[in-house]
Design a protein around this motif. Structure first.
Motif, mmCIF file in Angstrom:
data_model
loop_
_atom_site.group_PDB
_atom_site.id
_atom_site.type_symbol
_atom_site.label_atom_id
_atom_site.label_comp_id
_atom_site.label_asym_id
_atom_site.label_seq_id
_atom_site.Cartn_x
_atom_site.Cartn_y
_atom_site.Cartn_z
ATOM 1 N N VAL A 138 35.179 17.870 -63.708
ATOM 2 C CA VAL A 138 34.304 18.688 -64.550
ATOM 3 C C VAL A 138 35.164 19.479 -65.527
ATOM 4 O O VAL A 138 36.023 20.259 -65.121
ATOM 5 N N TYR A 139 34.948 19.249 -66.830
ATOM 6 C CA TYR A 139 35.736 19.887 -67.874
ATOM 7 C C TYR A 139 34.873 20.777 -68.747
ATOM 8 O O TYR A 139 33.648 20.632 -68.799
ATOM 9 N N ILE A 181 37.457 22.581 -65.060
ATOM 10 C CA ILE A 181 36.652 23.609 -64.408
ATOM 11 C C ILE A 181 36.553 23.348 -62.909
ATOM 12 O O ILE A 181 36.646 24.260 -62.092
ATOM 13 N N GLY A 182 36.366 22.087 -62.541
ATOM 14 C CA GLY A 182 36.219 21.789 -61.124
ATOM 15 C C GLY A 182 36.098 20.305 -60.866
ATOM 16 O O GLY A 182 36.346 19.480 -61.744
ATOM 17 N N TYR A 183 35.685 19.981 -59.662
ATOM 18 C CA TYR A 183 35.563 18.577 -59.291
ATOM 19 C C TYR A 183 34.476 18.426 -58.230
ATOM 20 O O TYR A 183 34.001 19.409 -57.639
ATOM 21 N N ALA A 184 34.091 17.188 -58.009
ATOM 22 C CA ALA A 184 33.156 16.846 -56.937
ATOM 23 C C ALA A 184 33.517 15.451 -56.448
ATOM 24 O O ALA A 184 34.221 14.699 -57.130
ATOM 25 N N ALA A 185 33.039 15.118 -55.257
ATOM 26 C CA ALA A 185 33.335 13.798 -54.701
ATOM 27 C C ALA A 185 32.214 13.367 -53.777
ATOM 28 O O ALA A 185 31.591 14.188 -53.105
ATOM 29 N N SER A 186 31.945 12.078 -53.813
ATOM 30 C CA SER A 186 31.040 11.475 -52.821
ATOM 31 C C SER A 186 31.862 10.438 -52.074
ATOM 32 O O SER A 186 33.071 10.327 -52.277
ATOM 33 N N MET A 203 47.676 28.438 -60.554
ATOM 34 C CA MET A 203 46.776 29.459 -61.071
ATOM 35 C C MET A 203 45.446 29.334 -60.338
ATOM 36 O O MET A 203 45.414 29.060 -59.154
ATOM 37 N N ASP A 204 44.347 29.513 -61.059
ATOM 38 C CA ASP A 204 43.047 29.494 -60.400
ATOM 39 C C ASP A 204 42.742 28.120 -59.816
ATOM 40 O O ASP A 204 43.039 27.092 -60.413
ATOM 41 N N LYS A 205 42.147 28.126 -58.645
ATOM 42 C CA LYS A 205 41.707 26.865 -58.055
ATOM 43 C C LYS A 205 40.452 26.388 -58.772
ATOM 44 O O LYS A 205 39.607 27.189 -59.162
ATOM 45 N N PRO A 206 40.302 25.066 -58.937
ATOM 46 C CA PRO A 206 39.085 24.564 -59.565
ATOM 47 C C PRO A 206 37.885 24.765 -58.646
ATOM 48 O O PRO A 206 38.024 24.834 -57.423
ATOM 49 N N VAL A 207 36.716 24.840 -59.267
ATOM 50 C CA VAL A 207 35.481 25.010 -58.502
ATOM 51 C C VAL A 207 35.118 23.674 -57.857
ATOM 52 O O VAL A 207 35.241 22.619 -58.483
ATOM 53 N N VAL A 208 34.674 23.719 -56.632
ATOM 54 C CA VAL A 208 34.216 22.509 -55.952
ATOM 55 C C VAL A 208 32.694 22.454 -56.079
ATOM 56 O O VAL A 208 31.988 23.342 -55.600
ATOM 57 N N PHE A 209 32.213 21.423 -56.768
ATOM 58 C CA PHE A 209 30.774 21.226 -56.933
ATOM 59 C C PHE A 209 30.282 20.193 -55.925
ATOM 60 O O PHE A 209 31.061 19.369 -55.430
ATOM 61 N N THR A 210 28.992 20.212 -55.651
ATOM 62 C CA THR A 210 28.418 19.202 -54.758
ATOM 63 C C THR A 210 27.977 17.992 -55.566
ATOM 64 O O THR A 210 27.675 18.098 -56.760
ATOM 65 N N CYS A 269 45.572 21.636 -63.234
ATOM 66 C CA CYS A 269 45.577 22.856 -62.426
ATOM 67 C C CYS A 269 46.822 23.694 -62.700
ATOM 68 O O CYS A 269 46.865 24.875 -62.342
ATOM 69 N N LYS A 270 47.809 23.080 -63.331
ATOM 70 C CA LYS A 270 49.063 23.790 -63.579
ATOM 71 C C LYS A 270 49.248 24.185 -65.033
ATOM 72 O O LYS A 270 50.023 25.097 -65.332
ATOM 73 N N VAL A 271 48.588 23.496 -65.956
ATOM 74 C CA VAL A 271 48.790 23.797 -67.374
ATOM 75 C C VAL A 271 47.501 24.348 -67.973
ATOM 76 O O VAL A 271 46.415 23.805 -67.762
ATOM 77 N N HIS A 272 47.639 25.437 -68.703
ATOM 78 C CA HIS A 272 46.488 26.078 -69.341
ATOM 79 C C HIS A 272 46.889 26.491 -70.745
ATOM 80 O O HIS A 272 47.857 27.239 -70.933
ATOM 81 N N HIS A 273 46.189 25.969 -71.720
ATOM 82 C CA HIS A 273 46.530 26.233 -73.117
ATOM 83 C C HIS A 273 45.270 26.049 -73.959
ATOM 84 O O HIS A 273 44.420 25.223 -73.631
#
Length: 354
Positions: free
Chosen positions: A112-113, A100-105, A26-33, A89-93
């Motif tokens: 991010v939820y 919502i998204g993720y970030a990485a250093s 489904m929707d791709k998660p948002v990539v945050f900085t 990313c595959k299950v939505h209920h």
């Protein structure tokens, strides 16, 4: 607040490609900085710390005008990070926490939820007043149990690939502003494969003691029925207000005996064979409910919990059956609540969290 630390931001080697091409149904998660994450948590200040999870700390943030919870993990936890990403990313209920998204250093990973305003079920059950919470009414408890059961049923039966959560417990059941429950923390979730004996995934034993099914402890067999066992323990906690592992009462030694709540409640139920003879059980019903509950409904939930924690996984119900049973208990509880309409103080307190 302006952070006084000087941070050198480094582009992360982690990329969406590392997840594989089939992750996003489904929707791709948002990539945050990392800069956004760092700034909106006030440099991960204690004032924004929501709690510590199995694999990292969780912080509150107002990120791009949205309230969120951010799990902060070390780069060593890539396996758990990837597991949560691949599942969420595959299950939505409605009864699963939304990713919502993720970030990485270079050395940290962040998930991010959506933010659960009322925190965990655990904080509302165990010593709630000291945590600034009003005790949960019976109706609220049944609705929370039903919500969580529906979320678990979804990942067991209704997703394209079925999952075992492996860490169902009251601290992983979160409550939104309306006290509706959402299951969280999928870092230990596993795909379950089909065998002649049903769905099973052999794995090393992980999770939280007090919630682990006996066959999982002995053989490392993670099945949907091992999640059902853990959910049964959650039901006992909802009824009793006690922890999954409790100290034996009256023990004065420095090392008091610790018993599982399941074993204690099973012993109580053996001495209370029906809802009429609940005198033994009343001492184990959460006193925070102040006797404001329908005895027959509490007994039915206790018997459902007893079925869920049966030593034989074959005799445990599946989550579809649990959802049906809890739906019936909720309807009966609402009928009982309606009889209290003349008592405005009691009635308003119960309706508040529906």
């Amino acid at each position: 607040m302006i952070c006084c630390l000087k941070i050198e931001f480094i582009d992360s080697p982690f990329s969406i490609a590392a997840l594989g091409p089939d992750v996003f149904d489904m929707d791709k998660p948002v990539v945050f900085t990392y800069e956004e994450i760092f700034a909106t948590t006030d440099c991960f200040s204690d004032s924004n710390l929501l709690g510590h999870g199995t694999y990292g700390s969780v912080y509150y943030s107002l990120l791009r005008d949205q309230e969120v919870a951010i799990k902060r993990m070390t780069a060593m936890k890539t396996k758990e990070f990837m597991s949560e990403m691949k599942v969420l990313c595959k299950v939505h209920h409605a009864n699963l926490v939304e990713l919502i998204g993720y970030a990485a250093s270079q050395d940290e990973l962040f998930l991010v939820y959506e933010y659960a305003q009322k925190g965990s079920l655990r904080s509302h059950l165990h010593d709630p007043q000291n945590k600034g919470h009003s005790p949960l009414s019976w109706i609220m408890r049944v609705q929370i149990a039903l919500d969580a059961a529906r979320g678990l049923e979804y990942i067991h039966e209704h997703t394209k690939t079925h999952y075992v959560h492996r860490d169902i417990k009251t601290s992983n059941i979160l409550l939104d502003a309306s006290f509706r429950a959402k299951i969280s923390d999928f870092g230990l979730a596993k795909l379950v494969g089909k065998t002649n004996d049903g769905e099973v995934s052999t794995t090393k034993v992980v999770g939280t003691y007090g919630y682990l099914a006996p066959e999982y402890l002995s053989d490392g067999l993670a099945t949907t029925k091992s999640d059902v066992y853990a959910f049964g323990v959650v039901l006992f906690e909802i009824i009793s207000g006690r922890e999954a592992i409790i100290r034996t009462e009256g023990t004065m030694s420095k090392n008091p005996d610790r018993r599982s709540l399941a074993s204690v409640m099973l012993a109580v139920l053996r001495n209370s064979p029906d809802s009429v003879s609940m005198s033994n059980m009343r001492d184990y019903i959460d006193p925070n409910m102040m006797d404001l509950y329908p005895h027959d409904c509490v007994f039915k939930m206790a018997m459902l919990a007893k079925q869920c924690v049966d030593d034989d996984p074959v005799l445990r119900p599946d989550m579809k059956q649990v959802v049906i049973s809890l739906s019936q208990i909720l309807l009966s509880s609402i009928e009982w609540e309606a009889t209290l309409a003349g008592n405005s103080q009691v009635f308003s307190g119960l309706v508040q969290g529906r």
